[in-house]
Design an enzyme around this catalytic site. Structure first.
Site, PDB file in Angstrom:
ATOM      1  N   GLU A  43      46.287 -42.021  12.805  1.00 23.88           N
ATOM      2  CA  GLU A  43      46.298 -41.088  13.950  1.00 23.88           C
ATOM      3  C   GLU A  43      46.154 -39.705  13.352  1.00 23.88           C
ATOM      4  OE1 GLU A  43      46.449 -42.132  17.009  1.00 23.88           O
ATOM      5  OE2 GLU A  43      47.079 -44.199  16.671  1.00 23.88           O
ATOM      6  N   GLY A  87      55.135 -36.674   0.223  1.00 23.12           N
ATOM      7  CA  GLY A  87      54.093 -37.614   0.623  1.00 23.12           C
ATOM      8  C   GLY A  87      53.285 -38.110  -0.558  1.00 23.12           C
ATOM      9  N   CYS A 114      48.452 -32.429  18.033  1.00 22.03           N
ATOM     10  CA  CYS A 114      47.160 -32.992  17.611  1.00 22.03           C
ATOM     11  C   CYS A 114      46.186 -33.087  18.777  1.00 22.03           C
ATOM     12  CB  CYS A 114      47.368 -34.353  16.982  1.00 22.03           C
ATOM     13  SG  CYS A 114      48.435 -35.397  17.961  1.00 22.03           S
ATOM     14  N   GLY A 153      61.167 -37.681   0.947  1.00 24.52           N
ATOM     15  CA  GLY A 153      60.539 -37.127  -0.252  1.00 24.52           C
ATOM     16  C   GLY A 153      59.103 -36.718  -0.021  1.00 24.52           C
TER      17      GLY A 153
HETATM   18  P1  NAP Z   1      49.886 -34.272   6.490  1.00 23.84           P
HETATM   19  O1  NAP Z   1      49.900 -33.224   5.479  1.00 23.84           O
HETATM   20  O2  NAP Z   1      48.746 -35.193   6.556  1.00 23.84           O
HETATM   21  O3  NAP Z   1      51.258 -35.064   6.317  1.00 23.84           O
HETATM   22  C1  NAP Z   1      51.633 -36.138   7.128  1.00 23.84           C
HETATM   23  C2  NAP Z   1      52.551 -37.042   6.347  1.00 23.84           C
HETATM   24  O4  NAP Z   1      51.842 -37.617   5.250  1.00 23.84           O
HETATM   25  C3  NAP Z   1      53.742 -36.315   5.743  1.00 23.84           C
HETATM   26  O5  NAP Z   1      54.873 -37.165   5.783  1.00 23.84           O
HETATM   27  C4  NAP Z   1      53.283 -36.093   4.318  1.00 23.84           C
HETATM   28  O6  NAP Z   1      54.336 -35.898   3.406  1.00 23.84           O
HETATM   29  C5  NAP Z   1      52.555 -37.379   4.048  1.00 23.84           C
HETATM   30  N1  NAP Z   1      51.617 -37.320   2.923  1.00 23.84           N
HETATM   31  C6  NAP Z   1      51.100 -36.225   2.304  1.00 23.84           C
HETATM   32  N2  NAP Z   1      50.300 -36.593   1.279  1.00 23.84           N
HETATM   33  C7  NAP Z   1      50.308 -37.944   1.239  1.00 23.84           C
HETATM   34  C8  NAP Z   1      49.655 -38.917   0.409  1.00 23.84           C
HETATM   35  N3  NAP Z   1      48.836 -38.575  -0.588  1.00 23.84           N
HETATM   36  N4  NAP Z   1      49.889 -40.219   0.670  1.00 23.84           N
HETATM   37  C9  NAP Z   1      50.690 -40.606   1.666  1.00 23.84           C
HETATM   38  N5  NAP Z   1      51.335 -39.732   2.483  1.00 23.84           N
HETATM   39  C10 NAP Z   1      51.138 -38.405   2.276  1.00 23.84           C
HETATM   40  O7  NAP Z   1      49.965 -33.710   7.953  1.00 23.84           O
HETATM   41  P2  NAP Z   1      50.909 -32.558   8.452  1.00 23.84           P
HETATM   42  O8  NAP Z   1      50.413 -31.307   7.872  1.00 23.84           O
HETATM   43  O9  NAP Z   1      52.294 -32.911   8.239  1.00 23.84           O
HETATM   44  O10 NAP Z   1      50.655 -32.661  10.056  1.00 23.84           O
HETATM   45  C11 NAP Z   1      49.622 -32.047  10.710  1.00 23.84           C
HETATM   46  C12 NAP Z   1      48.422 -32.956  10.943  1.00 23.84           C
HETATM   47  O11 NAP Z   1      48.789 -34.158  11.623  1.00 23.84           O
HETATM   48  C13 NAP Z   1      47.380 -32.331  11.837  1.00 23.84           C
HETATM   49  O12 NAP Z   1      46.105 -32.537  11.298  1.00 23.84           O
HETATM   50  C14 NAP Z   1      47.539 -33.072  13.157  1.00 23.84           C
HETATM   51  O13 NAP Z   1      46.447 -33.068  13.990  1.00 23.84           O
HETATM   52  C15 NAP Z   1      47.892 -34.419  12.712  1.00 23.84           C
HETATM   53  N6  NAP Z   1      48.575 -35.148  13.783  1.00 23.84           N
HETATM   54  C16 NAP Z   1      47.933 -36.196  14.425  1.00 23.84           C
HETATM   55  C17 NAP Z   1      48.560 -36.881  15.450  1.00 23.84           C
HETATM   56  C18 NAP Z   1      47.920 -38.041  16.143  1.00 23.84           C
HETATM   57  O14 NAP Z   1      48.611 -38.828  16.769  1.00 23.84           O
HETATM   58  N7  NAP Z   1      46.623 -38.227  16.071  1.00 23.84           N
HETATM   59  C19 NAP Z   1      49.831 -36.518  15.837  1.00 23.84           C
HETATM   60  C20 NAP Z   1      50.439 -35.436  15.190  1.00 23.84           C
HETATM   61  C21 NAP Z   1      49.797 -34.775  14.147  1.00 23.84           C
HETATM   62  P3  NAP Z   1      54.975 -34.430   3.128  1.00 23.84           P
HETATM   63  O15 NAP Z   1      56.235 -34.439   3.862  1.00 23.84           O
HETATM   64  O16 NAP Z   1      55.153 -34.356   1.662  1.00 23.84           O
HETATM   65  O17 NAP Z   1      53.967 -33.429   3.631  1.00 23.84           O
END
Ligand code: NAP
Ligand code: MG
Length: 469
Positions: free
Chosen positions: A245, A203, A279, A201
């Site tokens: 992360e 986030g 990332c 669902g």
């Molecule tokens: P995101 O928007 O932050 O989403 C990551 C996860 O968090 C998704 O499952 C998302 O759900 C959920 N989420 C969204 N809003 C939330 C909230 N208010 N509370 C709790 N969870 C919530 O990131 P993304 O766009 O999917 O991924 C890209 C980002 O991840 C980039 O910035 C990248 O650098 C970073 N990343 C970091 C690493 C590392 O190891 N450092 C690895 C990979 C990626 P939804 O499915 O609804 O979006």
């Protein structure tokens, strides 16, 4: 059409408390490829309750029992690797060779590593008058992104299970299929009811409910910085441990030697792997000013050699994950042009001959480190080349970033490369292309606060107890 409309709660496939669904889009075709259920807080409550009930016995399980379970999962995983790779390709657009190759390989690697670490991990140790006991922290909410979907789920779930924690996984809406198959593998392998749960669902609903839940002890999150900050705030009222992360803008330093052109070419094609949605991607390429023309020519020809297209065909690069992500990448390319960066390869729009799907052009700019395209994470196939004068300048530019996740140094003089690596303020630096599943992975500065992978990945899920006297 794939169907992910049931959640995995308390050892059973379960309908959502309140039915609601969302389509999943194949980014290469823009067609609906399947459907997921969108869970609610009530589903999270059921999953957390199951995980809490199971924690009592799972936290007391023996290492031998947990190793047996991980080995059973390993057999199930091995049997479904092709299917897992195909799921990754369909959900987020990685070329099939990358999906069935590195994507699936990362999951297998984290599983094997969890087994190896668990075989020798010291959960107890006598230190003077004190018995130090490392115990599972409890119920863990695991929230993961879509970009390396299997990697990010497996690097959390397996160490959590190996240390005796129980879990509730919230996979990304954009990439739910590989997590669904993994849940099926865990179910078939005989994970005790409640030890692993999964709710799909939004986030903002599921992730937020986990972060605020009084009966969740820890959140492990991989994703963007703003969401990491929000989760930290949501978790603060219940004083949870939060492992973050987050993103990066990692520098790749090319040394001035006769391998320069080859190293620039490798760094440029490396940036385009997974359409730049990594990332730790080396998205700032630092080259000696004295060799700038040569470096730009090498980067241009490498970028122009990257084949882009249908991820089911033999290409190096597929689409980015979504229309929204495509728009973000286009906006950054437009911003780069606006702020006066020199376009070396690629640019705006889809590649020639492609009129559908979220495909971008492998793009290279020459810019300066103060430009927006050098400071913010683009998360697409866009490389910025920046000149440096000498080693001190290269280190200063590398460290002049809000992020500190990865780093790379390529060059023949290993002592110089290691000296630069020591001075970089980031969590992991790859020198001439090394790779190690046991090396801790995580960020300095705004890239996060945790360390996953290997033994350090276990520590994330453990409390330390002192029994003194
Ligand atoms: P995101 O928007 O932050 O989403 C990551 C996860 O968090 C998704 O499952 C998302 O759900 C959920 N989420 C969204 N809003 C939330 C909230 N208010 N509370 C709790 N969870 C919530 O990131 P993304 O766009 O999917 O991924 C890209 C980002 O991840 C980039 O910035 C990248 O650098 C970073 N990343 C970091 C690493 C590392 O190891 N450092 C690895 C990979 C990626 P939804 O499915 O609804 O979006
Ligand atoms: Mg997002």
């Amino acid at each position: 059409m794939r169907n992910c409309t049931q959640f995995y709660i308390d050892g059973r496939w379960t309908d959502p408390v309140t039915p609601a669904t969302a389509d999943v889009i194949n980014p290469a075709t823009e067609q609906v490829s399947g459907v997921i259920s969108l869970g609610s807080e009530a589903d999270v409550d059921l999953a957390v309750k199951a995980a809490r009930c199971a924690f009592g016995s799972w936290s007391q399980s023996s290492v031998a029992e947990r190793l047996d379970l991980l080995r059973a999962i390993q057999a199930g995983y091995a049997a479904r690797m092709q299917e897992l790779g195909e799921a990754v390709t369909e959900e987020m657009g990685a070329p099939l060779s990358l999906g069935t190759g590195f994507h699936v390989g990362l999951g297998a690697g984290h599983l094997q590593t969890a087994i190896e670490v668990l075989e020798t991990f010291r959960f107890e140790e006598q230190k003077g008058p004190t018995l130090l006991v490392r115990e599972p922290i409890g119920v863990c909410g695991l929230i993961t992104p879509w970009n390396w979907p299997l990697n990010q789920v497996t690097v959390k779930v397996f160490p959590a299970l190996a240390t005796g924690c129980t879990t509730v996984l919230k996979p990304p809406q954009l990439a739910p299929y590989s997590a669904q198959i993994l849940a099926e593998i865990l179910d078939k392998a005989g994970v005790p009811a409640g030890v692993f749960n999964m709710v799909q669902g939004k986030g903002s609903v599921i992730g937020a409910a986990l972060s605020r839940h009084p009966d969740v002890d820890m959140i492990s999150f991989t994703g963007s910085e703003p969401v990491g900050v929000q989760i930290s705030k949501d978790a603060a009222d219940t004083v949870k441990r939060v492992g973050l992360e987050l993103g990066g803008k990692s520098a790749w330093v090319i040394l001035d030697d006769d391998q320069l052109a080859a190293n620039v070419a490798a760094a440029t094609s490396g940036m385009m792997v997974n359409a730049g949605q990594t990332c730790s991607a080396g998205s700032r390429l630092l080259v000696p000013n004295a060799r700038l023309a040569e470096a730009l020519a090498a980067a241009r020809s490498a970028a122009e050699t990257v084949t882009v297209g249908d991820p089911l065909s033999d290409v190096a690069m597929g689409p980015v994950v979504s229309k929204a992500q495509w728009n973000v990448v286009q906006d950054y390319i437009a911003k780069g042009l606006d702020e006066g960066a020199e376009l070396i390869a690629g640019g705006l729009g889809r590649p020639e001959g492609i009129d559908r799907g979220y495909f971008c052009k492998p793009t290279v700019f020459r810019g300066t480190n103060d430009m927006v395209i050098a400071r913010e994470e683009i998360f697409g196939p866009v490389l910025v080349i920046i000149g440096y004068d000498d080693m001190d300048d290269a280190v200063a530019i590398a460290n002049d970033s809000p992020f500190g996740l990865g780093g790379y140094v390529s060059g023949q003089d290993r002592d110089t490369a290691i000296a630069i690596a020591r001075r970089m303020r980031t969590g992991a630096i790859w020198v001439n292309g090394g790779f190690d599943f046991h090396a801790p992975f995580g960020g300095y500065k705004r890239s996060g606060n945790g360390r996953e992978w290997g033994e350090h990945g276990f520590a994330e899920y453990l409390e330390v107890k002192s029994i003194i006297g």
